[in-house]
Scaffold this motif. Structure first.
Motif, PDB file in Angstrom:
ATOM      1  N   LEU A 122       0.813  -1.218   0.000  1.00  0.00           N
ATOM      2  CA  LEU A 122       0.000   0.000   0.000  1.00  0.00           C
ATOM      3  C   LEU A 122       0.847   1.269   0.000  1.00  0.00           C
ATOM      4  O   LEU A 122       0.348   2.361  -0.294  1.00  0.00           O
ATOM      5  N   ASN A 123       2.135   1.124   0.330  1.00  0.00           N
ATOM      6  CA  ASN A 123       3.041   2.274   0.314  1.00  0.00           C
ATOM      7  C   ASN A 123       3.789   2.409  -1.015  1.00  0.00           C
ATOM      8  O   ASN A 123       4.644   3.269  -1.170  1.00  0.00           O
ATOM      9  N   GLY A 124       3.471   1.509  -1.954  1.00  0.00           N
ATOM     10  CA  GLY A 124       4.093   1.590  -3.268  1.00  0.00           C
ATOM     11  C   GLY A 124       5.421   0.892  -3.393  1.00  0.00           C
ATOM     12  O   GLY A 124       6.112   1.028  -4.406  1.00  0.00           O
ATOM     13  N   LYS A 125       5.829   0.117  -2.377  1.00  0.00           N
ATOM     14  CA  LYS A 125       7.101  -0.593  -2.410  1.00  0.00           C
ATOM     15  C   LYS A 125       6.919  -2.013  -2.946  1.00  0.00           C
ATOM     16  O   LYS A 125       5.954  -2.689  -2.605  1.00  0.00           O
ATOM     17  N   ALA A 126       7.863  -2.451  -3.797  1.00  0.00           N
ATOM     18  CA  ALA A 126       7.799  -3.797  -4.366  1.00  0.00           C
ATOM     19  C   ALA A 126       7.963  -4.840  -3.265  1.00  0.00           C
ATOM     20  O   ALA A 126       8.770  -4.669  -2.348  1.00  0.00           O
ATOM     21  N   VAL A 127       7.179  -5.906  -3.368  1.00  0.00           N
ATOM     22  CA  VAL A 127       7.249  -6.984  -2.379  1.00  0.00           C
ATOM     23  C   VAL A 127       7.634  -8.283  -3.074  1.00  0.00           C
ATOM     24  O   VAL A 127       7.463  -8.433  -4.288  1.00  0.00           O
ATOM     25  N   ASP A 128       8.145  -9.209  -2.309  1.00  0.00           N
ATOM     26  CA  ASP A 128       8.541 -10.506  -2.837  1.00  0.00           C
ATOM     27  C   ASP A 128       7.324 -11.208  -3.449  1.00  0.00           C
ATOM     28  O   ASP A 128       6.225 -11.142  -2.899  1.00  0.00           O
ATOM     29  N   PRO A 129       7.496 -11.882  -4.617  1.00  0.00           N
ATOM     30  CA  PRO A 129       6.376 -12.589  -5.249  1.00  0.00           C
ATOM     31  C   PRO A 129       5.659 -13.571  -4.318  1.00  0.00           C
ATOM     32  O   PRO A 129       4.445 -13.751  -4.417  1.00  0.00           O
ATOM     33  N   ILE A 145       5.167 -13.182  -1.123  1.00  0.00           N
ATOM     34  CA  ILE A 145       4.290 -12.390  -0.254  1.00  0.00           C
ATOM     35  C   ILE A 145       3.050 -11.960  -1.020  1.00  0.00           C
ATOM     36  O   ILE A 145       1.930 -12.003  -0.499  1.00  0.00           O
ATOM     37  N   ALA A 146       3.235 -11.544  -2.292  1.00  0.00           N
ATOM     38  CA  ALA A 146       2.103 -11.135  -3.124  1.00  0.00           C
ATOM     39  C   ALA A 146       1.120 -12.287  -3.311  1.00  0.00           C
ATOM     40  O   ALA A 146      -0.102 -12.110  -3.233  1.00  0.00           O
ATOM     41  N   THR A 147       1.661 -13.473  -3.536  1.00  0.00           N
ATOM     42  CA  THR A 147       0.796 -14.652  -3.704  1.00  0.00           C
ATOM     43  C   THR A 147       0.047 -14.965  -2.414  1.00  0.00           C
ATOM     44  O   THR A 147      -1.153 -15.290  -2.441  1.00  0.00           O
ATOM     45  N   ALA A 148       0.730 -14.838  -1.291  1.00  0.00           N
ATOM     46  CA  ALA A 148       0.099 -15.092   0.007  1.00  0.00           C
ATOM     47  C   ALA A 148      -1.018 -14.084   0.274  1.00  0.00           C
ATOM     48  O   ALA A 148      -2.084 -14.451   0.797  1.00  0.00           O
ATOM     49  N   GLU A 149      -0.813 -12.827  -0.103  1.00  0.00           N
ATOM     50  CA  GLU A 149      -1.836 -11.807   0.112  1.00  0.00           C
ATOM     51  C   GLU A 149      -3.051 -12.061  -0.772  1.00  0.00           C
ATOM     52  O   GLU A 149      -4.195 -11.903  -0.342  1.00  0.00           O
ATOM     53  N   ALA A 150      -2.814 -12.457  -2.028  1.00  0.00           N
ATOM     54  CA  ALA A 150      -3.925 -12.776  -2.933  1.00  0.00           C
ATOM     55  C   ALA A 150      -4.716 -13.963  -2.404  1.00  0.00           C
ATOM     56  O   ALA A 150      -5.958 -13.968  -2.439  1.00  0.00           O
ATOM     57  N   THR A 151      -4.006 -14.964  -1.879  1.00  0.00           N
ATOM     58  CA  THR A 151      -4.667 -16.140  -1.310  1.00  0.00           C
ATOM     59  C   THR A 151      -5.498 -15.757  -0.089  1.00  0.00           C
ATOM     60  O   THR A 151      -6.618 -16.246   0.095  1.00  0.00           O
ATOM     61  N   ALA A 152      -4.960 -14.846   0.731  1.00  0.00           N
ATOM     62  CA  ALA A 152      -5.680 -14.400   1.928  1.00  0.00           C
ATOM     63  C   ALA A 152      -6.978 -13.681   1.559  1.00  0.00           C
ATOM     64  O   ALA A 152      -8.006 -13.854   2.222  1.00  0.00           O
ATOM     65  N   VAL A 153      -6.932 -12.880   0.508  1.00  0.00           N
ATOM     66  CA  VAL A 153      -8.139 -12.176   0.050  1.00  0.00           C
ATOM     67  C   VAL A 153      -9.198 -13.179  -0.384  1.00  0.00           C
ATOM     68  O   VAL A 153     -10.381 -13.038  -0.056  1.00  0.00           O
ATOM     69  N   ASP A 188      11.194  -4.072 -10.605  1.00  0.00           N
ATOM     70  CA  ASP A 188      10.791  -5.347 -10.002  1.00  0.00           C
ATOM     71  C   ASP A 188      11.780  -6.439 -10.374  1.00  0.00           C
ATOM     72  O   ASP A 188      12.188  -7.264  -9.540  1.00  0.00           O
ATOM     73  N   SER A 189      12.194  -6.438 -11.647  1.00  0.00           N
ATOM     74  CA  SER A 189      13.144  -7.440 -12.128  1.00  0.00           C
ATOM     75  C   SER A 189      14.510  -7.265 -11.473  1.00  0.00           C
ATOM     76  O   SER A 189      15.173  -8.238 -11.115  1.00  0.00           O
ATOM     77  N   ALA A 190      14.919  -6.005 -11.305  1.00  0.00           N
ATOM     78  CA  ALA A 190      16.225  -5.738 -10.693  1.00  0.00           C
ATOM     79  C   ALA A 190      16.271  -6.233  -9.252  1.00  0.00           C
ATOM     80  O   ALA A 190      17.317  -6.670  -8.762  1.00  0.00           O
ATOM     81  N   LYS A 191      15.130  -6.187  -8.580  1.00  0.00           N
ATOM     82  CA  LYS A 191      15.081  -6.574  -7.169  1.00  0.00           C
ATOM     83  C   LYS A 191      14.843  -8.070  -6.978  1.00  0.00           C
ATOM     84  O   LYS A 191      15.443  -8.694  -6.091  1.00  0.00           O
ATOM     85  N   PHE A 192      13.983  -8.639  -7.827  1.00  0.00           N
ATOM     86  CA  PHE A 192      13.601 -10.043  -7.616  1.00  0.00           C
ATOM     87  C   PHE A 192      13.948 -10.962  -8.788  1.00  0.00           C
ATOM     88  O   PHE A 192      13.539 -12.118  -8.810  1.00  0.00           O
ATOM     89  N   ARG A 207      11.632 -13.704 -11.346  1.00  0.00           N
ATOM     90  CA  ARG A 207      10.400 -13.864 -10.567  1.00  0.00           C
ATOM     91  C   ARG A 207       9.597 -12.574 -10.563  1.00  0.00           C
ATOM     92  O   ARG A 207       8.365 -12.592 -10.498  1.00  0.00           O
ATOM     93  N   GLY A 208      10.311 -11.432 -10.625  1.00  0.00           N
ATOM     94  CA  GLY A 208       9.632 -10.148 -10.650  1.00  0.00           C
ATOM     95  C   GLY A 208       8.929  -9.891 -11.963  1.00  0.00           C
ATOM     96  O   GLY A 208       7.828  -9.343 -12.003  1.00  0.00           O
ATOM     97  N   VAL A 209       9.590 -10.293 -13.083  1.00  0.00           N
ATOM     98  CA  VAL A 209       8.996 -10.083 -14.406  1.00  0.00           C
ATOM     99  C   VAL A 209       7.801 -11.002 -14.624  1.00  0.00           C
ATOM    100  O   VAL A 209       6.772 -10.591 -15.164  1.00  0.00           O
TER     101      VAL A 209
END
Length: 311
Positions: A53-60, A62-70, A260-264, A267-269
């Motif tokens: 929510l702060n605009g910072k890239a997160v690990d894929p 974590i993103a998958t876990a958040e989508a699953t939680a929703v 995203d790619s530079a950081k992860f 997996r980011g792409v």
């Protein structure tokens, strides 16, 4: 040729009229749209939650876990989110796309088996009709994390109207590439590959049409998702930003994927790649099974009523 010209309803040499072919494509699309919506919604959230929510890239992961939680918190609402604009979109999106596709195909003598040029024309010509529906669909799911509910279509249209509806056309450029890949691989490649597999395997094994269709979709889908997943990321970035806020252009979206790619890494792409392949297999198989079921029904109707005789 006018849509309601008498030739549009004349049964052709392959047993179907242009009207029946178009109806079969639309029917298959409706069937696929309803059945694959949960997977479609889940994939969007996996890609959308690439940033917190702060605009910072997160690990894929974590993103998958958040989508699953929703989805666990709102299983029915999340699964059916966006299905209404998608069904409406069968008319607004598919009639132009399939109309151009089949129009070029029949004009070039390819009938209900369109080729490359028909796919190219359909992908470019239908983009302005498709994009507003995809934008509304994605905006409906954009704030699930914050509100736990879909955003009303009326609210999306009201916000867009304040900017002369320009936000509804965000993401048109990557959509054209996405649509071209979809038409070439999904509408042209899969049916041809299925016919080949049916010939090579179906005649030598007990595999039926549905099984060979699933095999063909499984072969085409990884290629399709590899090509379109980065484009899908661009669409999600551009179409889930606030309508009332500043829009995100193609270049900025590409830069975001680059960060995203530079950081992860890869997996980011390719966030959502796995679920994207599963979705593509399901979607392609359901669409073509529904389409062929209706085409067979129409053809049998023509035979029973003396409108067509098989050679």
């Amino acid at each position: 040729m006018a849509l309601f010209d008498k030739d549009y309803f004349v049964v052709g040499p392959r047993g179907l009229s242009q009207f029946q072919t178009m109806s079969a494509y639309l029917g298959g699309s409706c069937f696929q749209t309803v059945m694959d919506n949960p997977v479609t919604a889940y994939r969007q959230l996996v890609q959308q939650y690439a940033k917190d929510l702060n605009g910072k890239a997160v690990d894929p992961k974590i993103a998958t876990a958040e989508a699953t939680a929703v989805f666990r918190a709102n299983p029915v609402s999340a699964s059916m989110s966006g299905v209404m604009p998608r069904l409406i979109g069968v008319g607004f999106k598919r009639i132009p796309k399939f109309g151009i596709l089949l129009g070029i195909s029949f004009f070039m003598g390819e009938g209900e088996s369109p080729g490359v040029w028909a796919a190219f024309g359909a992908s470019i010509g239908s983009a302005p009709f498709i994009n507003p529906i995809r934008m509304i669909e994605k905006q409906q799911r954009a704030y699930f994390k914050q509100t736990g509910a879909t955003k009303p279509i009326s609210e999306i249209l009201k916000e867009s109207a304040a900017k002369n509806f320009a936000p509804l056309f965000r993401g048109t450029v990557p959509l054209m590439g996405h649509s071209l890949a979809s038409a070439l691989l999904g509408l042209v490649g899969q049916p041809r590959l299925q016919k080949y597999i049916q010939k090579e395997l179906g005649d030598k094994t007990s595999l039926g049409r549905s099984a060979t269709g699933l095999v063909a979709s499984s072969v085409v889908s990884p290629i399709y998702v590899f090509v379109t997943n980065p484009l899908s990321r661009l669409e999600v970035i551009m179409q889930t930003s606030s309508i009332s806020g500043k829009s995100i252009g193609v270049i900025e979206a590409i830069k975001e994927v680059g960060r995203d790619s530079a950081k992860f890494g890869l997996r980011g792409v390719f966030r959502g790649q796995g679920i994207g392949i599963a979705k593509a297999i399901i979607s392609l198989t359901l669409f073509h099974e529904g389409r062929m079921f209706l085409q067979d029904a129409f053809k049998q109707y023509n035979i029973d009523n003396g409108l067509y005789t098989e050679p």
